[in-house]
Write a protein that holds these residues in place. Structure first.
Motif, PDB file in Angstrom:
ATOM      1  N   UNK A 216      53.805  81.674 130.916  1.00 62.85           N
ATOM      2  CA  UNK A 216      53.029  82.111 132.075  1.00 62.85           C
ATOM      3  C   UNK A 216      53.026  81.057 133.170  1.00 62.85           C
ATOM      4  N   UNK A 217      53.345  79.836 132.826  1.00 64.86           N
ATOM      5  CA  UNK A 217      53.409  78.778 133.826  1.00 64.86           C
ATOM      6  C   UNK A 217      54.815  78.623 134.402  1.00 64.86           C
ATOM      7  N   UNK A 218      55.835  78.826 133.580  1.00 68.47           N
ATOM      8  CA  UNK A 218      57.216  78.583 134.023  1.00 68.47           C
ATOM      9  C   UNK A 218      57.946  79.837 134.460  1.00 68.47           C
ATOM     10  N   UNK A 219      57.497  81.021 133.980  1.00 67.78           N
ATOM     11  CA  UNK A 219      58.151  82.299 134.267  1.00 67.78           C
ATOM     12  C   UNK A 219      59.660  82.192 133.998  1.00 67.78           C
ATOM     13  N   UNK A 220      60.040  82.074 132.712  1.00 67.74           N
ATOM     14  CA  UNK A 220      61.453  81.856 132.365  1.00 67.74           C
ATOM     15  C   UNK A 220      62.268  83.136 132.243  1.00 67.74           C
ATOM     16  N   UNK A 221      61.866  84.192 132.913  1.00 68.13           N
ATOM     17  CA  UNK A 221      62.497  85.496 132.726  1.00 68.13           C
ATOM     18  C   UNK A 221      63.606  85.713 133.746  1.00 68.13           C
ATOM     19  N   UNK A 222      64.616  86.460 133.313  1.00 70.09           N
ATOM     20  CA  UNK A 222      65.740  86.775 134.193  1.00 70.09           C
ATOM     21  C   UNK A 222      66.333  88.113 133.767  1.00 70.09           C
TER      22      UNK A 222
END
Length: 294
Positions: A216-222
């Motif tokens: 939720x802090x880094x948003x590592x989604x792609x």
């Protein structure tokens, strides 16, 4: 009571008590790992233990003068005693659906981290002679290990708050007490602002601790991702999740700035922690922040 009824009652009691030892033991281990030193309650006031001498000032009565100490100099001195009145600390741990999120099997849900921090903080407070309680479910502040057992029971009990996001309230907080709210604070900030305003109006100081998962802090989604709230009430599908990262991080920063501003306006402290960090770091900051808010 029949044998079958007795056995049924025993099974229910054992099921109820099962989560207590692990949570309380973990909290006590965490509290023991944090070397606090003095607990920060030393200040002048009513008490039995000597604290310090200070120079007499206008308004001090002749009875308050320590004549033996004053005889050794040309000035008069007052013997101050340590403040010993126990304080009440009210805890609120968000139990809403959003707190059940974990971005990886190796990490605990946010709720588990918040519960552990709350109970470990309670252990430190009780050791310092303070009274600790819960706002929801309501448990009036009391001292002692028996209170820690009740806190552990309530925190470990299953059953989340209805809805995706939780909201704190100030009802039940004693005037001039202290309070700690632990949540992801990702829902509507209106109730948070109202609770802080009500608490500040009664002279209550405290801490907001935002607990998040590292994802939720880094948003590592792609790529293609379907985002769905833990309660299932919100859903968003995108084929270019990476394009949302910058806007998401901006909104998260704005949310934290807002929460920090609300806390400062109420005379509270605001801090953040995530489940990928050692809980001892968050507990040390939380304890120090609570003491600074006196």
């Amino acid at each position: 009571m029949s044998l079958s009824a007795a056995l049924s009652l025993r099974r229910e009691a054992e099921a109820l008590a099962a989560p207590l030892p692990p949570l309380l033991v973990a909290a006590e281990h965490l509290a023991a790992a944090v070397q606090i030193g003095g607990h920060g309650r030393r200040r002048a006031g009513a008490g039995d233990e000597f604290w310090q001498f200070r120079a007499a000032a206008a308004g001090d009565t002749a009875r308050s003068i320590d004549w033996r100490r004053s005889a050794r100099s040309d000035a008069q001195y007052v013997r101050e005693r340590e403040w010993q009145a126990a304080q009440s600390v009210h805890l609120w741990v968000d139990g809403a659906a959003s707190m059940q999120f974990s971005g990886a099997p190796s990490r605990v849900p946010k709720a588990a981290q918040a519960q552990l921090l709350a109970l470990a903080l309670a252990v430190l407070m009780v050791r310092a002679g303070e009274r600790v309680g819960l706002l929801a479910p309501p448990l009036p502040p009391r001292p002692g290990r028996a209170q820690l057992l009740q806190l552990a029971a309530l925190l470990a009990a299953p059953g989340a708050v209805a809805g995706d996001y939780g909201a704190p309230g100030a009802t039940g907080i004693a005037a001039h007490a202290r309070a700690v709210f632990l949540s992801d604070f990702l829902g509507d900030t209106g109730p948070v602002e109202a609770a802080l305003a009500a608490a500040a109006g009664r002279g209550v100081r405290g801490v907001l601790m935002q607990v998040l998962d590292p994802d939720e802090e880094a948003f590592p989604y792609d790529g293609r991702v379907i985002f769905e709230s833990m309660g299932g009430t919100l859903r968003h599908e995108t084929r270019q999740a990476g394009d949302l990262r910058a806007r998401y991080l901006e909104r998260l920063a704005a949310r934290r700035a807002l929460l920090g501003g609300l806390a400062r306006a109420a005379g509270w402290q605001f801090g953040t922690s995530h489940t990928g960090q050692p809980a001892a770091l968050a507990l040390l900051w939380l304890y120090a922040a609570l003491e600074r808010g006196r």
